[in-house]
Design a protein around this motif. Sequence first.
Motif, PDB file in Angstrom:
ATOM      1  N   VAL A   1       0.709  -1.164   0.233  1.00  0.00           N
ATOM      2  CA  VAL A   1      -0.135  -0.011   0.007  1.00  0.00           C
ATOM      3  C   VAL A   1       0.788   1.169   0.269  1.00  0.00           C
ATOM      4  N   ARG A   2       0.360   2.761  -0.676  1.00  0.00           N
ATOM      5  CA  ARG A   2       1.258   3.107  -0.868  1.00  0.00           C
ATOM      6  C   ARG A   2       0.831   5.037   0.496  1.00  0.00           C
ATOM      7  N   LEU A   3       0.870   4.852   1.653  1.00  0.00           N
ATOM      8  CA  LEU A   3       0.914   5.892   1.916  1.00  0.00           C
ATOM      9  C   LEU A   3       0.995   7.343   2.061  1.00  0.00           C
ATOM     10  N   ALA A   4       0.294   8.492   1.911  1.00  0.00           N
ATOM     11  CA  ALA A   4       0.935   9.836   1.854  1.00  0.00           C
ATOM     12  C   ALA A   4       0.623  10.618   3.118  1.00  0.00           C
ATOM     13  N   ARG A   5       0.755  12.046   3.537  1.00  0.00           N
ATOM     14  CA  ARG A   5       1.085  12.362   5.203  1.00  0.00           C
ATOM     15  C   ARG A   5      -0.371  12.471   5.263  1.00  0.00           C
ATOM     16  N   GLY A   6      -0.211  11.852   6.418  1.00  0.00           N
ATOM     17  CA  GLY A   6      -1.236  11.667   7.359  1.00  0.00           C
ATOM     18  C   GLY A   6      -2.051  11.315   7.542  1.00  0.00           C
ATOM     19  N   GLN A   7      -1.858  10.108   6.406  1.00  0.00           N
ATOM     20  CA  GLN A   7      -2.666   8.556   6.671  1.00  0.00           C
ATOM     21  C   GLN A   7      -2.170   7.366   7.638  1.00  0.00           C
ATOM     22  N   ALA A   8      -2.905   6.971   8.491  1.00  0.00           N
ATOM     23  CA  ALA A   8      -2.222   6.266   9.618  1.00  0.00           C
ATOM     24  C   ALA A   8      -1.273   4.860   9.309  1.00  0.00           C
ATOM     25  N   VAL A   9      -0.483   4.745   9.760  1.00  0.00           N
ATOM     26  CA  VAL A   9       0.395   3.618  10.224  1.00  0.00           C
ATOM     27  C   VAL A   9       0.859   2.048  11.604  1.00  0.00           C
ATOM     28  N   MET A  10      -0.215   1.540  10.343  1.00  0.00           N
ATOM     29  CA  MET A  10       0.132   0.677  11.702  1.00  0.00           C
ATOM     30  C   MET A  10       0.817   0.114  12.074  1.00  0.00           C
ATOM     31  N   SER A  11       1.460  -0.407  13.429  1.00  0.00           N
ATOM     32  CA  SER A  11       2.005  -1.516  13.779  1.00  0.00           C
ATOM     33  C   SER A  11       2.742  -2.870  13.319  1.00  0.00           C
ATOM     34  N   GLY A  12       3.615  -2.790  12.788  1.00  0.00           N
ATOM     35  CA  GLY A  12       3.710  -4.654  12.553  1.00  0.00           C
ATOM     36  C   GLY A  12       3.635  -3.933  11.068  1.00  0.00           C
ATOM     37  N   ALA A  13       3.695  -3.603   9.760  1.00  0.00           N
ATOM     38  CA  ALA A  13       3.719  -3.185   8.967  1.00  0.00           C
ATOM     39  C   ALA A  13       5.444  -3.024   8.285  1.00  0.00           C
ATOM     40  N   THR A  14       5.580  -3.588   7.317  1.00  0.00           N
ATOM     41  CA  THR A  14       6.964  -3.206   6.839  1.00  0.00           C
ATOM     42  C   THR A  14       7.939  -2.553   6.327  1.00  0.00           C
ATOM     43  N   ASN A  15       8.449  -1.278   6.091  1.00  0.00           N
ATOM     44  CA  ASN A  15       8.465  -0.362   5.187  1.00  0.00           C
ATOM     45  C   ASN A  15       9.647  -0.582   3.686  1.00  0.00           C
ATOM     46  N   LEU A  16       8.839  -1.109   2.528  1.00  0.00           N
ATOM     47  CA  LEU A  16       9.295  -1.227   1.513  1.00  0.00           C
ATOM     48  C   LEU A  16      10.270  -0.356   0.117  1.00  0.00           C
ATOM     49  N   GLY A  17      10.059   0.891   1.078  1.00  0.00           N
ATOM     50  CA  GLY A  17      10.353   1.991   0.224  1.00  0.00           C
ATOM     51  C   GLY A  17      11.533   2.803   0.981  1.00  0.00           C
ATOM     52  N   GLU A  18      11.670   3.824   1.027  1.00  0.00           N
ATOM     53  CA  GLU A  18      12.969   4.967   1.367  1.00  0.00           C
ATOM     54  C   GLU A  18      12.166   4.637   3.167  1.00  0.00           C
ATOM     55  N   ALA A  19      13.592   5.396   3.584  1.00  0.00           N
ATOM     56  CA  ALA A  19      13.381   6.131   4.875  1.00  0.00           C
ATOM     57  C   ALA A  19      11.882   7.048   5.443  1.00  0.00           C
ATOM     58  N   PHE A  20      11.376   7.152   6.161  1.00  0.00           N
ATOM     59  CA  PHE A  20       9.497   7.836   6.059  1.00  0.00           C
ATOM     60  C   PHE A  20       9.861   8.455   8.506  1.00  0.00           C
ATOM     61  N   GLU A  21       9.762   9.220   8.322  1.00  0.00           N
ATOM     62  CA  GLU A  21       9.239   9.566   9.263  1.00  0.00           C
ATOM     63  C   GLU A  21       7.781   9.959   9.608  1.00  0.00           C
ATOM     64  N   MET A  22       7.546   8.862  10.489  1.00  0.00           N
ATOM     65  CA  MET A  22       6.115   8.987  11.354  1.00  0.00           C
ATOM     66  C   MET A  22       6.151   9.469  13.131  1.00  0.00           C
ATOM     67  N   VAL A  23       4.514   9.810  13.007  1.00  0.00           N
ATOM     68  CA  VAL A  23       4.439  10.428  14.704  1.00  0.00           C
ATOM     69  C   VAL A  23       3.704   9.275  15.536  1.00  0.00           C
ATOM     70  N   ALA A  24       3.499   8.727  16.169  1.00  0.00           N
ATOM     71  CA  ALA A  24       3.197   7.941  16.961  1.00  0.00           C
ATOM     72  C   ALA A  24       2.315   7.949  17.661  1.00  0.00           C
ATOM     73  N   THR A  25       0.979   7.708  17.747  1.00  0.00           N
ATOM     74  CA  THR A  25       0.291   7.680  17.851  1.00  0.00           C
ATOM     75  C   THR A  25      -0.188   7.094  19.341  1.00  0.00           C
ATOM     76  N   ARG A  26       0.684   5.987  19.594  1.00  0.00           N
ATOM     77  CA  ARG A  26      -0.162   5.176  20.595  1.00  0.00           C
ATOM     78  C   ARG A  26       1.264   4.849  21.522  1.00  0.00           C
ATOM     79  N   THR A  27       0.910   4.213  22.714  1.00  0.00           N
ATOM     80  CA  THR A  27       2.401   3.418  22.794  1.00  0.00           C
ATOM     81  C   THR A  27       2.290   1.561  22.592  1.00  0.00           C
ATOM     82  N   ALA A  28       3.798   1.156  22.545  1.00  0.00           N
ATOM     83  CA  ALA A  28       3.787  -0.053  22.126  1.00  0.00           C
ATOM     84  C   ALA A  28       2.577  -0.663  22.880  1.00  0.00           C
ATOM     85  N   GLU A  29       2.590  -0.494  23.422  1.00  0.00           N
ATOM     86  CA  GLU A  29       1.488  -1.768  24.464  1.00  0.00           C
ATOM     87  C   GLU A  29      -0.256  -1.904  24.029  1.00  0.00           C
TER      88      GLU A  29
END
Length: 620
Positions: free
Chosen positions: A177-205
């Motif tokens: 899947v291709r995500l744009a700025r502001g879209q949700a990133v789920m924990s457990g997803a693997t980055n196939l593209g270039e490095a990116f930055e994300m803002v954490a919305t939850r703790t790991a737990e």
Amino acid sequence: MTRNTLSPLPLALLGFALAGLTGGGVLWLSGQPGQAGLVWTAGVLPVLLALGVEILRSLRRGEVGLDIVAALSMTAALIFGETLAAAVVALMYSGGTFLESFAQSRAQRAMTQLLSRVPRRATRRQGTLLEEIALAEVRPDDLLLIRQGDVAPVDGTLAAGVAVLDQSALTGESLPVRLARGQAVMSGATNLGEAFEMVATRTAEDSTYAGIVRLVEQAQASKAPMVRLADRWSLVFLAVTLALAGGAWALTGDPIRAVAVLVVATPCPLILAVPVALVGGLSRAARFGVLIKGAQPLEAMAGAKRLILDKTGTLTDGRPQILSVAAQDGFGPEEVLALAAALDQASRHPVAQALVAAATAGGLALPIPEAVAEVPGEGVRGSVAGRPVVVGGLGFVAVQTGSAVAAPAAAPPGAALVAVAVAGRLAGVIVLADGLRAGVPDLLAALRARGIGRITLATGDRRTVAETVAQGVGLDAICADLSPQDKARLVQEERSGGPVIMVGDGVNDAPALAAADVGVAMGARGAAASAEAADVVLLVDRLDGLLSGIEIAQGARRIALQSVMAGIGLSVLGMIAAAFGYLTPVQGAVLQEGIDVAVILNALRALRISPSRAPEPKRG
């Protein structure tokens, strides 16, 4: 976590019984019958003590098992001085208990692979600095760097740019899947593209991946253990035994006749035949690439009435496959594919790899591309044999060529479309989709012939995609747009109609696999989480293995039942003979040993079960 590990107690009890019987036999042959009796008694007492503890535990649970008959026979034999008969019974019982414990140990659950996939650390940006922190230190609003190949450690939102993620372990969808700025990133997803930055919305737990792990643990803990097959006739057999033993004693006044009846009635054929047949079935299934994690799931598999199938990687192949190539402007389909695959040799994108694999399988020549530039999640530009080539999404190629690119009319819902342009002209559009596995309709029909009455497709994909893939397959129901929790809930609902088999291959399937009566994981390419949560793992990447496993399970269960019924019949005849005084306790114990050998030999036929549509057995 680990459950059902092999306990050292059954082996120790078997050692006590064997040592006692052997040592007493040596003393008896050397003319010391008194000492022999003491040694035989010493070998029996540990077995009898452990048996008594198990009987008390069973009674507290409201269960009455055949162990009571074994305890009565050993106790009565010791009370009336028939120590040799007691020693023989102790050996038979401890041997059966060890075999049963061995079978149960194969059902061990381990979550180590699932947990090892979770990142232990995260990279957090603090101003212009990057720091490595423990996963537990991540807090909402932290800015995290996700490098290429990294697994997102927590849930978050994309801070800038684009991200290309493999979410197959979470959603079951094979295409990135291709995500744009502001879209949700789920924990457990693997980055196939270039490095990116994300803002954490939850703790790991509190994140998605940790929630799936908890669902697996809860579902496993709630699954009730299956009662041993032999115990289903325990009350009737116990009543018959006590009636014959008590009647013989009351009518003749000879307690030894009651002891002989109890010794012959010791249900070792039942205790031994079932685990031997089921363990034989486990071994046979493994030779055909079907790893069944214990006797309990094998027995449940034999009686399953409903089947739930995941779509991606289970009902389908799990990899993008070329459906068609719509060539244009004088280009041929093979030329379009060859140009696209040649350029895509420089890309790690799953669709690019699928094009290269298809071209290579078709024997197409693929020159080395030059001047390659990839836009993650969009497409690739470069030169192939001196010709400028662009490969990517319709919008990407339209921008590069300066003209609109239309989707082929025949493209099904959910298909991936790859446009190919050469020297600024559109050469064609390649249509890819996750294709149905070969022979699925025939396989489902064969499963119905084996007793599966209802087959349901459960997927996280859109309904239109699911219906397109499953058209003409012969399903009873299609359930789409399901979350991991929805799949687990569906399993619970289907269980009202009988035991349920759930087949899946991703982390998103793990809770449902653990909640089902029998969870089956496609282990050849499936996620570690699904393999650990499942009761059965198909080591061969073929759905045919499910049919093979069911056939072997049903055959092993049938052989176990035959052994049980034969053992009961022979034991009842021996009990009648003992009640009339034709058998002494020792003779009854020897007769029971003969019955044991007969039922075990019959149970071993499970090692020769041949499934109808299985691949060749694994060698070695």
